[in-house]
Write a protein that holds these residues in place. Structure first.
Motif, PDB file in Angstrom:
ATOM      1  N   MET A   1      -4.931   8.690   9.915  1.00 47.94           N
ATOM      2  CA  MET A   1      -6.056   9.293   9.178  1.00 47.94           C
ATOM      3  C   MET A   1      -5.578  10.465   8.311  1.00 47.94           C
ATOM      4  O   MET A   1      -6.026  10.637   7.184  1.00 47.94           O
ATOM      5  N   MET A   2      -4.647  11.266   8.852  1.00 44.73           N
ATOM      6  CA  MET A   2      -4.091  12.397   8.080  1.00 44.73           C
ATOM      7  C   MET A   2      -3.420  11.895   6.799  1.00 44.73           C
ATOM      8  O   MET A   2      -3.552  12.494   5.733  1.00 44.73           O
ATOM      9  N   THR A   3      -2.672  10.797   6.927  1.00 41.58           N
ATOM     10  CA  THR A   3      -1.934  10.265   5.771  1.00 41.58           C
ATOM     11  C   THR A   3      -2.898   9.716   4.721  1.00 41.58           C
ATOM     12  O   THR A   3      -2.697   9.920   3.518  1.00 41.58           O
ATOM     13  N   ILE A   4      -3.958   9.026   5.171  1.00 41.33           N
ATOM     14  CA  ILE A   4      -4.966   8.514   4.223  1.00 41.33           C
ATOM     15  C   ILE A   4      -5.576   9.666   3.438  1.00 41.33           C
ATOM     16  O   ILE A   4      -5.728   9.601   2.214  1.00 41.33           O
ATOM     17  N   VAL A   5      -5.906  10.759   4.129  1.00 40.21           N
ATOM     18  CA  VAL A   5      -6.503  11.933   3.470  1.00 40.21           C
ATOM     19  C   VAL A   5      -5.534  12.536   2.457  1.00 40.21           C
ATOM     20  O   VAL A   5      -5.928  12.908   1.346  1.00 40.21           O
ATOM     21  N   SER A   6      -4.249  12.607   2.836  1.00 38.56           N
ATOM     22  CA  SER A   6      -3.262  13.210   1.925  1.00 38.56           C
ATOM     23  C   SER A   6      -3.094  12.382   0.653  1.00 38.56           C
ATOM     24  O   SER A   6      -2.674  12.892  -0.381  1.00 38.56           O
ATOM     25  N   ILE A   7      -3.435  11.092   0.715  1.00 42.07           N
ATOM     26  CA  ILE A   7      -3.392  10.242  -0.489  1.00 42.07           C
ATOM     27  C   ILE A   7      -4.655  10.479  -1.327  1.00 42.07           C
ATOM     28  O   ILE A   7      -4.616  10.466  -2.561  1.00 42.07           O
ATOM     29  N   MET A   8      -5.796  10.733  -0.648  1.00 42.56           N
ATOM     30  CA  MET A   8      -7.076  10.879  -1.350  1.00 42.56           C
ATOM     31  C   MET A   8      -7.240  12.234  -2.050  1.00 42.56           C
ATOM     32  O   MET A   8      -7.828  12.306  -3.129  1.00 42.56           O
ATOM     33  N   ILE A   9      -6.737  13.317  -1.441  1.00 43.21           N
ATOM     34  CA  ILE A   9      -6.993  14.663  -1.994  1.00 43.21           C
ATOM     35  C   ILE A   9      -6.494  14.825  -3.435  1.00 43.21           C
ATOM     36  O   ILE A   9      -7.239  15.302  -4.296  1.00 43.21           O
ATOM     37  N   PRO A  10      -5.239  14.411  -3.775  1.00 41.17           N
ATOM     38  CA  PRO A  10      -4.761  14.653  -5.149  1.00 41.17           C
ATOM     39  C   PRO A  10      -5.514  13.867  -6.239  1.00 41.17           C
ATOM     40  O   PRO A  10      -5.376  14.191  -7.418  1.00 41.17           O
TER      41      PRO A  10
ATOM     42  N   ASN B   1      -0.483   1.445  -5.631  1.00 40.91           N
ATOM     43  CA  ASN B   1       0.994   1.406  -5.623  1.00 40.91           C
ATOM     44  C   ASN B   1       1.662   2.611  -6.289  1.00 40.91           C
ATOM     45  O   ASN B   1       2.875   2.717  -6.304  1.00 40.91           O
ATOM     46  N   ASP B   2       0.858   3.539  -6.882  1.00 39.47           N
ATOM     47  CA  ASP B   2       1.469   4.744  -7.476  1.00 39.47           C
ATOM     48  C   ASP B   2       1.736   5.814  -6.420  1.00 39.47           C
ATOM     49  O   ASP B   2       2.289   6.861  -6.727  1.00 39.47           O
ATOM     50  N   VAL B   3       1.289   5.564  -5.202  1.00 41.52           N
ATOM     51  CA  VAL B   3       1.389   6.577  -4.145  1.00 41.52           C
ATOM     52  C   VAL B   3       2.856   6.820  -3.786  1.00 41.52           C
ATOM     53  O   VAL B   3       3.609   5.873  -3.538  1.00 41.52           O
ATOM     54  N   ASP B   4       3.236   8.118  -3.759  1.00 36.71           N
ATOM     55  CA  ASP B   4       4.589   8.497  -3.340  1.00 36.71           C
ATOM     56  C   ASP B   4       4.563   8.672  -1.823  1.00 36.71           C
ATOM     57  O   ASP B   4       3.970   9.615  -1.301  1.00 36.71           O
ATOM     58  N   LEU B   5       5.215   7.737  -1.110  1.00 36.17           N
ATOM     59  CA  LEU B   5       5.144   7.743   0.362  1.00 36.17           C
ATOM     60  C   LEU B   5       5.748   9.007   0.961  1.00 36.17           C
ATOM     61  O   LEU B   5       5.231   9.545   1.934  1.00 36.17           O
ATOM     62  N   ASP B   6       6.869   9.472   0.367  1.00 38.57           N
ATOM     63  CA  ASP B   6       7.507  10.685   0.903  1.00 38.57           C
ATOM     64  C   ASP B   6       6.527  11.860   0.867  1.00 38.57           C
ATOM     65  O   ASP B   6       6.403  12.615   1.827  1.00 38.57           O
ATOM     66  N   GLU B   7       5.823  11.988  -0.263  1.00 34.67           N
ATOM     67  CA  GLU B   7       4.846  13.084  -0.404  1.00 34.67           C
ATOM     68  C   GLU B   7       3.695  12.921   0.583  1.00 34.67           C
ATOM     69  O   GLU B   7       3.237  13.885   1.191  1.00 34.67           O
ATOM     70  N   SER B   8       3.221  11.684   0.729  1.00 31.29           N
ATOM     71  CA  SER B   8       2.073  11.436   1.629  1.00 31.29           C
ATOM     72  C   SER B   8       2.420  11.748   3.076  1.00 31.29           C
ATOM     73  O   SER B   8       1.646  12.366   3.800  1.00 31.29           O
ATOM     74  N   PHE B   9       3.627  11.326   3.504  1.00 25.71           N
ATOM     75  CA  PHE B   9       4.001  11.565   4.897  1.00 25.71           C
ATOM     76  C   PHE B   9       4.441  13.008   5.140  1.00 25.71           C
ATOM     77  O   PHE B   9       4.435  13.469   6.268  1.00 25.71           O
ATOM     78  N   GLU B  10       4.796  13.716   4.058  1.00 28.27           N
ATOM     79  CA  GLU B  10       5.169  15.128   4.197  1.00 28.27           C
ATOM     80  C   GLU B  10       3.992  15.960   4.693  1.00 28.27           C
ATOM     81  O   GLU B  10       4.164  16.940   5.394  1.00 28.27           O
ATOM     82  N   SER B  11       2.772  15.570   4.261  1.00 27.05           N
ATOM     83  CA  SER B  11       1.604  16.382   4.641  1.00 27.05           C
ATOM     84  C   SER B  11       1.048  15.992   6.016  1.00 27.05           C
ATOM     85  O   SER B  11       0.003  16.463   6.423  1.00 27.05           O
TER      86      SER B  11
END
Length: 448
Positions: A76-85, A273-283
């Motif tokens: 859930m944290m990772t989904i949110v980190s993709i949605m916020i930006p 598919n534009d999502v940067d996985l490293d950035e998403s999992f960093e948060s």
């Protein structure tokens, strides 16, 4: 095991480790060590002591961790980190501000509704992290004090989170331990949370009547709410909608809740598919996840020493004698303790006690609901009662410092004057509902 367990060395050792660790966790503001450090230290000592005294082992420690909770939170944290930006949440907040047209109580109700609805699916902290800074910007544009709205955001995110299995970490722990599915949780908690939500808004309307009666400067927000990444935002909303359906059906599908969240996350990262996985999992809030894992290991050790069963044997006669009174007392004790200390460790310690009573054939269904209401609503009692509150208070203090206006800071005293009465009113309302519909709450969660 119906007879009282004999007190032994294993119980004493595990109890001492638990108490010292909890003291360290609850007094982090005094000694400056983060609570996760204490939880990790306590978990480590519990494993070593358990091996030495023969009641615990590294294998049992891994089994004690409720991975359903850990994976669900992480996904859930990772989904949110993709949605916020994407800017979608910002657009929503500005549209609300535009719609209210300077009617301040309407603005509070609409922002409160958005915060509550988002809290049903995302955790409270995430919700206030998104909405807190936006409330400040909206109030600055309207030239009104953000304090009533910030306080409303904290109180209503805590309240909204109680309604669903995934809205609040303690709910995940209770649901996972008692095998309560998404539907059962929403059915039992939805009505109480709706009543509490109305109570909070009514209480704030009265408590902030002076602030809400000022005339704001009318500002146009229509052009501010632009979504930066509409494609990812749209895909995220579709994925969230599918996840809600899957949460409702997860019991029939034979899935645990974490599978739904993991599936949603996988679908989201493939289609957006534009999502940067490293950035998403960093948060990913690894500190919080490690805190959970350490707590599960710590409480697992205490459980294996039978200390919690020993404690439960003293509570058992009270529960058997008057289940309604026991449920109400548990709710108020859980609320008061959650207002003073973090509700996660308290929940972690209570869950095995209730499970041990259930194993002895006692009806415990209402105790699960009382615990969920108490730890959820109780967080509203003080400025330290939940992480969401701490974030909102910190935000207001920074604002007061930046603007040089001390009136913009939410002080502990202000919280006691405005937040604590709101919590007491929600608990009185919850007590009334629990008493009126006790047969519904006391019905078995899994009817055979």
């Amino acid at each position: 095991m119906t007879e009282t367990l004999a007190w032994n060395t294993s119980m004493m050792v595990s109890a001492i480790i638990l108490i010292v660790t909890f003291l360290g966790i609850f007094t982090e503001g005094v000694h400056g060590f983060h609570r996760t450090k204490f939880a990790m230290l306590g978990a480590g000592i519990m494993i070593f002591a358990g091996q030495w005294f023969g009641f615990y082992s590294p294998e049992l420690a891994v089994e004690a961790v409720d991975w359903n909770v850990v994976f669900l939170l992480g996904a859930m944290m990772t989904i949110v980190s993709i949605m916020i930006p994407t800017g979608g949440f910002q657009a929503l907040a500005y549209r609300i501000a535009d719609f209210s047209r300077g009617r301040l109580f309407l603005l509070m109700v609409l922002l409160g509704t958005a915060v509550t609805v988002i809290s049903l699916l995302l955790d409270n902290v995430t919700t206030v992290v998104i909405f807190g800074p936006l409330i400040v910007l909206i109030c600055q544009a309207l030239k009104v004090s953000p304090v009533p709205y910030l306080l409303a955001a904290a109180l209503l995110s805590d309240t909204g989170g109680v309604a669903t299995l995934v809205g609040d970490p303690p709910n995940l722990m209770i649901g996972s331990a008692a095998h309560i599915d998404f539907n059962a949780f929403l059915m039992h908690m939805g009505g109480i949370v709706f009543a509490a939500w109305l109570t909070v808004l009514y209480a704030l309307k009265f408590l902030f009547r002076k602030e809400l009666s000022v005339l704001p400067s009318i500002s146009d927000f229509a052009d501010k709410g632009r979504i930066k990444d509409p494609k990812t935002w749209r895909i995220s909303l579709i994925v969230l909608a599918l996840m809600v359906v899957m949460f409702i059906l997860h019991h029939e599908m034979g899935w645990r809740a974490w599978m739904v969240a993991a599936t949603g996350l996988t679908v989201l990262i493939f289609f957006a598919n534009d999502v940067d996985l490293d950035e998403s999992f960093e948060s990913l809030e690894m500190t919080l996840l490690i805190f959970f894992i350490s707590l599960f290991i710590l409480v697992g050790g205490v459980e294996h020493s039978h200390f919690l069963e020993y404690l439960g044997s003293f509570i058992k006669p009270f529960v058997e004698k008057d289940l309604l009174m026991a449920s109400i007392v548990l709710m108020w004790v859980a609320a008061i303790l959650s207002a003073l200390i973090d509700n996660i460790p308290f929940t972690a310690a209570m869950v095995p006690i209730i499970l041990s009573m259930e194993a002895q054939g006692i009806t415990v269904a209402p105790l699960w609901w009382s615990l969920a209401i108490g730890v959820g609503m109780g967080g509203n009692g003080t400025h330290l009662g939940s992480t969401a509150n701490v974030f909102i208070v910190t935000l207001s203090e920074r604002l007061a410092k930046d603007t040089g206006n001390p009136e913009l800071a939410i002080t502990p005293g202000l919280w006691i004057k405005k937040g604590t009465p709101a919590m007491i009113m929600t608990l009185l309302m919850s007590t009334l509902i629990l008493w009126m519909f006790f047969d519904f709450f006391a019905a078995p969660i899994h009817p055979h």
